[in-house]
Design a protein around this motif. Sequence first.
Motif, PDB file in Angstrom:
ATOM      1  N   ALA A 179     -51.745   9.088   3.623  1.00 41.14           N
ATOM      2  CA  ALA A 179     -52.249  10.364   3.131  1.00 41.14           C
ATOM      3  C   ALA A 179     -53.753  10.303   2.908  1.00 41.14           C
ATOM      4  CB  ALA A 179     -51.545  10.736   1.831  1.00 41.14           C
ATOM      5  N   LEU A 180     -54.492  11.132   3.631  1.00 41.43           N
ATOM      6  CA  LEU A 180     -55.927  11.244   3.386  1.00 41.43           C
ATOM      7  C   LEU A 180     -56.211  12.170   2.216  1.00 41.43           C
ATOM      8  CD1 LEU A 180     -57.211  11.484   7.083  1.00 41.43           C
ATOM      9  CD2 LEU A 180     -57.032   9.460   5.608  1.00 41.43           C
ATOM     10  N   ILE A 181     -55.251  13.070   1.931  1.00 34.30           N
ATOM     11  CA  ILE A 181     -55.317  13.924   0.750  1.00 34.30           C
ATOM     12  C   ILE A 181     -53.959  13.882   0.056  1.00 34.30           C
ATOM     13  CG2 ILE A 181     -57.090  15.470   1.662  1.00 34.30           C
ATOM     14  CD1 ILE A 181     -54.840  17.445   2.360  1.00 34.30           C
ATOM     15  N   GLU A 182     -53.927  14.260  -1.195  1.00 35.89           N
ATOM     16  CA  GLU A 182     -52.671  14.275  -1.941  1.00 35.89           C
ATOM     17  C   GLU A 182     -51.733  15.350  -1.401  1.00 35.89           C
ATOM     18  OE1 GLU A 182     -53.794  14.971  -5.965  1.00 35.89           O
ATOM     19  OE2 GLU A 182     -54.368  12.883  -6.340  1.00 35.89           O
ATOM     20  N   ASP A 183     -50.429  15.091  -1.538  1.00 34.95           N
ATOM     21  CA  ASP A 183     -49.476  16.152  -1.226  1.00 34.95           C
ATOM     22  C   ASP A 183     -49.424  17.112  -2.417  1.00 34.95           C
ATOM     23  OD1 ASP A 183     -47.810  15.037  -3.181  1.00 34.95           O
ATOM     24  OD2 ASP A 183     -46.257  14.399  -1.782  1.00 34.95           O
ATOM     25  N   ASN A 184     -48.531  18.089  -2.360  1.00 35.83           N
ATOM     26  CA  ASN A 184     -48.503  19.113  -3.403  1.00 35.83           C
ATOM     27  C   ASN A 184     -47.876  18.642  -4.711  1.00 35.83           C
ATOM     28  OD1 ASN A 184     -49.869  20.899  -1.838  1.00 35.83           O
ATOM     29  ND2 ASN A 184     -48.106  22.173  -1.314  1.00 35.83           N
ATOM     30  N   LYS A 185     -47.490  17.396  -4.772  1.00 37.43           N
ATOM     31  CA  LYS A 185     -47.000  16.812  -6.014  1.00 37.43           C
ATOM     32  C   LYS A 185     -47.938  15.712  -6.505  1.00 37.43           C
ATOM     33  CE  LYS A 185     -42.494  15.806  -8.109  1.00 37.43           C
ATOM     34  NZ  LYS A 185     -41.073  15.447  -7.824  1.00 37.43           N
ATOM     35  N   GLY A 186     -49.077  15.552  -5.822  1.00 35.38           N
ATOM     36  CA  GLY A 186     -50.066  14.574  -6.246  1.00 35.38           C
ATOM     37  C   GLY A 186     -49.893  13.190  -5.655  1.00 35.38           C
ATOM     38  N   ALA A 187     -48.929  13.015  -4.757  1.00 34.23           N
ATOM     39  CA  ALA A 187     -48.703  11.696  -4.154  1.00 34.23           C
ATOM     40  C   ALA A 187     -49.714  11.458  -3.035  1.00 34.23           C
ATOM     41  CB  ALA A 187     -47.284  11.595  -3.610  1.00 34.23           C
ATOM     42  N   LYS A 188     -50.159  10.215  -2.921  1.00 36.13           N
ATOM     43  CA  LYS A 188     -51.109   9.851  -1.862  1.00 36.13           C
ATOM     44  C   LYS A 188     -50.760   8.464  -1.324  1.00 36.13           C
ATOM     45  CE  LYS A 188     -56.071  10.000  -0.863  1.00 36.13           C
ATOM     46  NZ  LYS A 188     -57.437  10.070  -1.451  1.00 36.13           N
ATOM     47  N   PRO A 189     -49.614   8.355  -0.634  1.00 35.73           N
ATOM     48  CA  PRO A 189     -49.182   7.047  -0.132  1.00 35.73           C
ATOM     49  C   PRO A 189     -50.132   6.513   0.935  1.00 35.73           C
ATOM     50  CG  PRO A 189     -47.821   8.790   0.800  1.00 35.73           C
ATOM     51  CD  PRO A 189     -48.674   9.430  -0.244  1.00 35.73           C
TER      52      PRO A 189
END
Length: 206
Positions: free
Chosen positions: A89-99
């Motif tokens: 993830a270059l940006i967070e998903d909509n739950k704040g995760a950034k694997p």
Amino acid sequence: MMKKLLLTGFDPFAHYNINPSWEAVQALPDVMGGFAIYRLRLPNIYGTAGRLLLEEAERVKPDVILMTGMDSGSVKVHIDAVAVNLRDALIEDNKGAKPWGQTVVPGAPAAYFATVPVHNLVTKLRRRGCPVHLGYCTGGYVCNDIFYTALHHYHNTPVKIGFIHVPLLQQMTFDEAQALPREETTKVLRQIIEELSAMLAEEENA
């Protein structure tokens, strides 16, 4: 009997307040080619999107699953060829995760090819002047996550799986030359689906 196509788009993410994939999906008719269309709006959340996709597919029992997502770097519609077993993830998903450097399915193959006839679709549609390109990989964000999840789940089954990236809409950018009107994106998606229906019918009758 009419075939079933499960067609998905995403909700907005990052700083965007709309997502062109869902805007285009909503604008399509309920029947195209030989397909009855079932729509699903997915959240841009790792894991959750894939789970909801498989749950809806279990309910619908589709012959084809065609997923769509947003590509901010192109004015072409991309038909993607490969999903990889990777979450980057270059940006967070909509739950704040950034694997970063994680797998989608631990222990599963590194990649799967789309099971819709990607190369034939691109070739035929480009001959008709459609603004489509071949996409080689869906990246490491949630688009790839659901594409890989579906291909892994339906591996060695008759269900056909594909992914399409669509450009930004004109209202999403200061430079309209870097976007595609919704009507044009919707038209191309319809052409893809109708051509896919015809190709699958030819395969069955061969």
